[in-house]
Design a protein around this motif. Structure first.
Motif, PDB file in Angstrom:
ATOM      1  N   ILE A 164       4.802   7.912 -67.940  1.00  0.00           N
ATOM      2  CA  ILE A 164       6.314   7.517 -68.373  1.00  0.00           C
ATOM      3  C   ILE A 164       6.345   7.296 -70.102  1.00  0.00           C
ATOM      4  CG2 ILE A 164       8.780   7.093 -67.723  1.00  0.00           C
ATOM      5  CD1 ILE A 164       7.692   6.771 -65.580  1.00  0.00           C
ATOM      6  N   PRO A 165       7.140   7.684 -71.544  1.00  0.00           N
ATOM      7  CA  PRO A 165       6.737   6.993 -72.206  1.00  0.00           C
ATOM      8  C   PRO A 165       8.014   6.546 -72.807  1.00  0.00           C
ATOM      9  CG  PRO A 165       7.054  10.171 -72.548  1.00  0.00           C
ATOM     10  CD  PRO A 165       7.365   9.590 -70.972  1.00  0.00           C
ATOM     11  N   ASP A 166       7.855   5.376 -73.423  1.00  0.00           N
ATOM     12  CA  ASP A 166       9.394   4.434 -73.993  1.00  0.00           C
ATOM     13  C   ASP A 166       9.824   4.793 -75.400  1.00  0.00           C
ATOM     14  OD1 ASP A 166       7.159   3.805 -75.671  1.00  0.00           O
ATOM     15  OD2 ASP A 166       7.070   1.526 -74.539  1.00  0.00           O
ATOM     16  N   GLY A 167       9.246   6.225 -75.861  1.00  0.00           N
ATOM     17  CA  GLY A 167       9.978   6.376 -77.025  1.00  0.00           C
ATOM     18  C   GLY A 167       8.961   5.918 -78.339  1.00  0.00           C
ATOM     19  N   THR A 168       7.836   5.350 -77.647  1.00  0.00           N
ATOM     20  CA  THR A 168       6.729   5.226 -79.206  1.00  0.00           C
ATOM     21  C   THR A 168       5.429   6.249 -78.517  1.00  0.00           C
ATOM     22  OG1 THR A 168       6.249   3.476 -78.118  1.00  0.00           O
ATOM     23  CG2 THR A 168       7.295   2.717 -79.479  1.00  0.00           C
ATOM     24  N   ARG A 169       4.822   6.873 -79.778  1.00  0.00           N
ATOM     25  CA  ARG A 169       3.964   7.034 -79.344  1.00  0.00           C
ATOM     26  C   ARG A 169       3.291   7.099 -78.667  1.00  0.00           C
ATOM     27  NH1 ARG A 169       0.964  11.292 -83.945  1.00  0.00           N
ATOM     28  NH2 ARG A 169      -0.859  11.258 -82.383  1.00  0.00           N
ATOM     29  N   PHE A 170       2.652   7.386 -77.323  1.00  0.00           N
ATOM     30  CA  PHE A 170       1.935   7.636 -76.755  1.00  0.00           C
ATOM     31  C   PHE A 170       1.753   5.560 -75.663  1.00  0.00           C
ATOM     32  CE2 PHE A 170      -0.899  10.041 -79.468  1.00  0.00           C
ATOM     33  CZ  PHE A 170      -0.629  11.499 -78.153  1.00  0.00           C
ATOM     34  N   GLU A 171       3.424   5.665 -75.575  1.00  0.00           N
ATOM     35  CA  GLU A 171       3.180   4.168 -74.527  1.00  0.00           C
ATOM     36  C   GLU A 171       4.370   4.316 -73.635  1.00  0.00           C
ATOM     37  OE1 GLU A 171       1.665   0.992 -75.564  1.00  0.00           O
ATOM     38  OE2 GLU A 171       0.822   2.331 -77.943  1.00  0.00           O
ATOM     39  N   GLY A 172       4.028   3.555 -73.068  1.00  0.00           N
ATOM     40  CA  GLY A 172       5.193   4.222 -71.829  1.00  0.00           C
ATOM     41  C   GLY A 172       4.229   3.145 -70.599  1.00  0.00           C
ATOM     42  N   GLN A 173       4.776   3.746 -69.565  1.00  0.00           N
ATOM     43  CA  GLN A 173       4.441   3.420 -68.195  1.00  0.00           C
ATOM     44  C   GLN A 173       3.561   4.203 -67.696  1.00  0.00           C
ATOM     45  OE1 GLN A 173       7.358   1.678 -66.209  1.00  0.00           O
ATOM     46  NE2 GLN A 173       6.678   1.274 -64.096  1.00  0.00           N
ATOM     47  N   SER A 174       1.704   3.856 -67.423  1.00  0.00           N
ATOM     48  CA  SER A 174       1.655   4.652 -66.575  1.00  0.00           C
ATOM     49  C   SER A 174       1.733   4.931 -64.886  1.00  0.00           C
ATOM     50  CB  SER A 174       0.646   3.897 -66.511  1.00  0.00           C
ATOM     51  OG  SER A 174      -0.356   3.838 -66.994  1.00  0.00           O
ATOM     52  N   LEU A 175       1.989   6.358 -63.893  1.00  0.00           N
ATOM     53  CA  LEU A 175       2.546   6.697 -62.965  1.00  0.00           C
ATOM     54  C   LEU A 175       2.559   5.746 -61.991  1.00  0.00           C
ATOM     55  CD1 LEU A 175       3.173  10.153 -63.317  1.00  0.00           C
ATOM     56  CD2 LEU A 175       5.108   8.221 -63.367  1.00  0.00           C
ATOM     57  N   PRO A 176       2.861   4.901 -60.874  1.00  0.00           N
ATOM     58  CA  PRO A 176       2.310   4.329 -59.688  1.00  0.00           C
ATOM     59  C   PRO A 176       1.542   5.343 -58.938  1.00  0.00           C
ATOM     60  CG  PRO A 176       4.383   4.293 -59.333  1.00  0.00           C
ATOM     61  CD  PRO A 176       4.302   5.057 -60.538  1.00  0.00           C
ATOM     62  N   PRO A 177      -0.193   4.969 -58.487  1.00  0.00           N
ATOM     63  CA  PRO A 177      -0.747   5.779 -58.083  1.00  0.00           C
ATOM     64  C   PRO A 177      -0.214   7.045 -56.694  1.00  0.00           C
ATOM     65  CG  PRO A 177      -1.168   3.517 -57.551  1.00  0.00           C
ATOM     66  CD  PRO A 177      -0.229   3.064 -58.632  1.00  0.00           C
ATOM     67  N   ILE A 178      -0.804   7.225 -55.950  1.00  0.00           N
ATOM     68  CA  ILE A 178      -0.384   8.385 -54.850  1.00  0.00           C
ATOM     69  C   ILE A 178      -0.608   7.167 -53.472  1.00  0.00           C
ATOM     70  CG2 ILE A 178       0.387  10.715 -53.932  1.00  0.00           C
ATOM     71  CD1 ILE A 178       0.169  11.724 -56.456  1.00  0.00           C
ATOM     72  N   ARG A 179       0.370   6.844 -52.774  1.00  0.00           N
ATOM     73  CA  ARG A 179      -0.727   6.113 -51.364  1.00  0.00           C
ATOM     74  C   ARG A 179      -1.241   6.719 -51.020  1.00  0.00           C
ATOM     75  NH1 ARG A 179       4.554   3.615 -48.188  1.00  0.00           N
ATOM     76  NH2 ARG A 179       5.602   5.675 -49.162  1.00  0.00           N
ATOM     77  N   GLY A 180      -2.831   6.637 -49.865  1.00  0.00           N
ATOM     78  CA  GLY A 180      -2.895   6.944 -49.654  1.00  0.00           C
ATOM     79  C   GLY A 180      -4.416   8.121 -50.841  1.00  0.00           C
ATOM     80  N   LEU A 181      -4.491   7.552 -51.224  1.00  0.00           N
ATOM     81  CA  LEU A 181      -5.556   8.454 -52.559  1.00  0.00           C
ATOM     82  C   LEU A 181      -5.547   7.234 -53.454  1.00  0.00           C
ATOM     83  CD1 LEU A 181      -3.225  11.859 -53.829  1.00  0.00           C
ATOM     84  CD2 LEU A 181      -4.969  11.284 -51.858  1.00  0.00           C
ATOM     85  N   SER A 182      -7.326   8.069 -53.915  1.00  0.00           N
ATOM     86  CA  SER A 182      -7.652   7.262 -54.457  1.00  0.00           C
ATOM     87  C   SER A 182      -7.183   7.313 -56.163  1.00  0.00           C
ATOM     88  CB  SER A 182      -9.234   7.225 -54.542  1.00  0.00           C
ATOM     89  OG  SER A 182      -9.623   8.415 -55.102  1.00  0.00           O
ATOM     90  N   PRO A 183      -7.523   5.926 -57.001  1.00  0.00           N
ATOM     91  CA  PRO A 183      -6.779   6.007 -58.253  1.00  0.00           C
ATOM     92  C   PRO A 183      -7.296   7.535 -59.164  1.00  0.00           C
ATOM     93  CG  PRO A 183      -7.611   3.889 -57.941  1.00  0.00           C
ATOM     94  CD  PRO A 183      -8.755   4.830 -56.973  1.00  0.00           C
ATOM     95  N   GLN A 184      -8.324   7.555 -58.597  1.00  0.00           N
ATOM     96  CA  GLN A 184      -8.486   8.643 -59.783  1.00  0.00           C
ATOM     97  C   GLN A 184      -7.683  10.289 -59.166  1.00  0.00           C
ATOM     98  OE1 GLN A 184     -10.338   9.040 -62.214  1.00  0.00           O
ATOM     99  NE2 GLN A 184     -10.818  10.721 -62.551  1.00  0.00           N
ATOM    100  N   ALA A 185      -8.073  10.453 -57.503  1.00  0.00           N
ATOM    101  CA  ALA A 185      -7.742  11.391 -57.283  1.00  0.00           C
ATOM    102  C   ALA A 185      -6.161  11.591 -56.758  1.00  0.00           C
ATOM    103  CB  ALA A 185      -7.787  11.231 -55.561  1.00  0.00           C
ATOM    104  N   SER A 186      -5.733  10.245 -57.980  1.00  0.00           N
ATOM    105  CA  SER A 186      -4.327   9.972 -57.825  1.00  0.00           C
ATOM    106  C   SER A 186      -3.345  10.881 -59.131  1.00  0.00           C
ATOM    107  CB  SER A 186      -3.429   8.505 -57.892  1.00  0.00           C
ATOM    108  OG  SER A 186      -1.993   8.652 -57.799  1.00  0.00           O
ATOM    109  N   ARG A 187      -4.132  10.022 -60.217  1.00  0.00           N
ATOM    110  CA  ARG A 187      -4.557  10.418 -61.506  1.00  0.00           C
ATOM    111  C   ARG A 187      -4.111  11.960 -61.740  1.00  0.00           C
ATOM    112  NH1 ARG A 187      -6.964   5.445 -62.906  1.00  0.00           N
ATOM    113  NH2 ARG A 187      -8.911   6.790 -62.359  1.00  0.00           N
ATOM    114  N   ARG A 188      -5.498  12.774 -60.781  1.00  0.00           N
ATOM    115  CA  ARG A 188      -5.279  14.098 -60.754  1.00  0.00           C
ATOM    116  C   ARG A 188      -4.302  14.393 -60.345  1.00  0.00           C
ATOM    117  NH1 ARG A 188     -11.468  13.329 -59.804  1.00  0.00           N
ATOM    118  NH2 ARG A 188     -10.716  14.025 -57.804  1.00  0.00           N
TER     119      ARG A 188
END
Length: 197
Positions: A123-147
């Protein structure tokens, strides 16, 4: 607005690039087949792999798209190091060069496979490529959650995961170097075969 001359020259460039990809993939398959046959003590094959191109002068858009989508089959044509050792000792510079080029091609395939694994939705905060990463989806590994976040289109942007820019750069460089590396492999195999005639 683009002129007809510009569109014609742009199409010619795209056709030339696609034909080059088809020929590079055929070169890689041919070089590996010749090396494997010679290393196994067999005669050269009667028929060598040909570039998968359409006959005639017209190159349809669907064919250009198919080659660009499949990369002309180059990822399946990448050889493993090894057959060159049957033609020369491990300290032979020609055999060593073939093995080195095969390892570089393997690195290109790894780069192709890893190229999308370092992206994340955020989720961008208005600056280039800066912002908040999405929280992981419950029940998935971090890599699977990112995908899953990327595939589901969650978040408002996509970026390379923070702190992994250098890790991203090498696979990206290797991935796009596959065409040059295929020609270098073909040249190294040809030099080895000529020296062993």
């Amino acid at each position: 607005m683009q002129t007809p001359e510009y569109e014609a020259s742009d199409r010619e460039l795209r056709v030339a690039a696609v034909l080059s990809k088809a020929h590079d993939a055929a070169l890689l398959r041919t070089a590996h087949r010749l090396l494997a046959r010679r290393g196994g003590g067999k005669r050269s094959p009667l028929h060598l792999p040909q570039p998968r191109i359409l006959p005639g002068g017209h190159v349809p858009q669907w064919w250009i798209n198919a080659i660009n989508t499949t990369y002309a089959g180059i990822w399946r044509a990448i050889p493993s190091p090894g057959p060159e050792l049957r033609l020369g000792a491990p300290d032979d510079p020609l055999a060593h060069e073939v093995a080195q080029q095969a390892r570089l091609l393997q690195a290109s395939r790894v780069g192709y496979r890893k190229r999308d694994s370092l992206y994340e939705a955020y989720i961008p905060d208005g600056t280039r490529f800066e912002g908040q990463s999405l929280p992981p989806i419950r029940g998935l590994s971090p890599q699977a959650s990112r995908r899953a976040n990327l595939l589901l289109g969650r978040g408002d942007g996509m970026r390379v995961q923070p702190g992994r820019d250098e890790e991203f750069d090498q696979p990206h460089t290797d991935y796009f170097a596959v065409w040059d590396r295929s020609r270098a492999y073909g040249a190294a195999v040809l030099a080895l075969l000529r020296a062993r005639v």
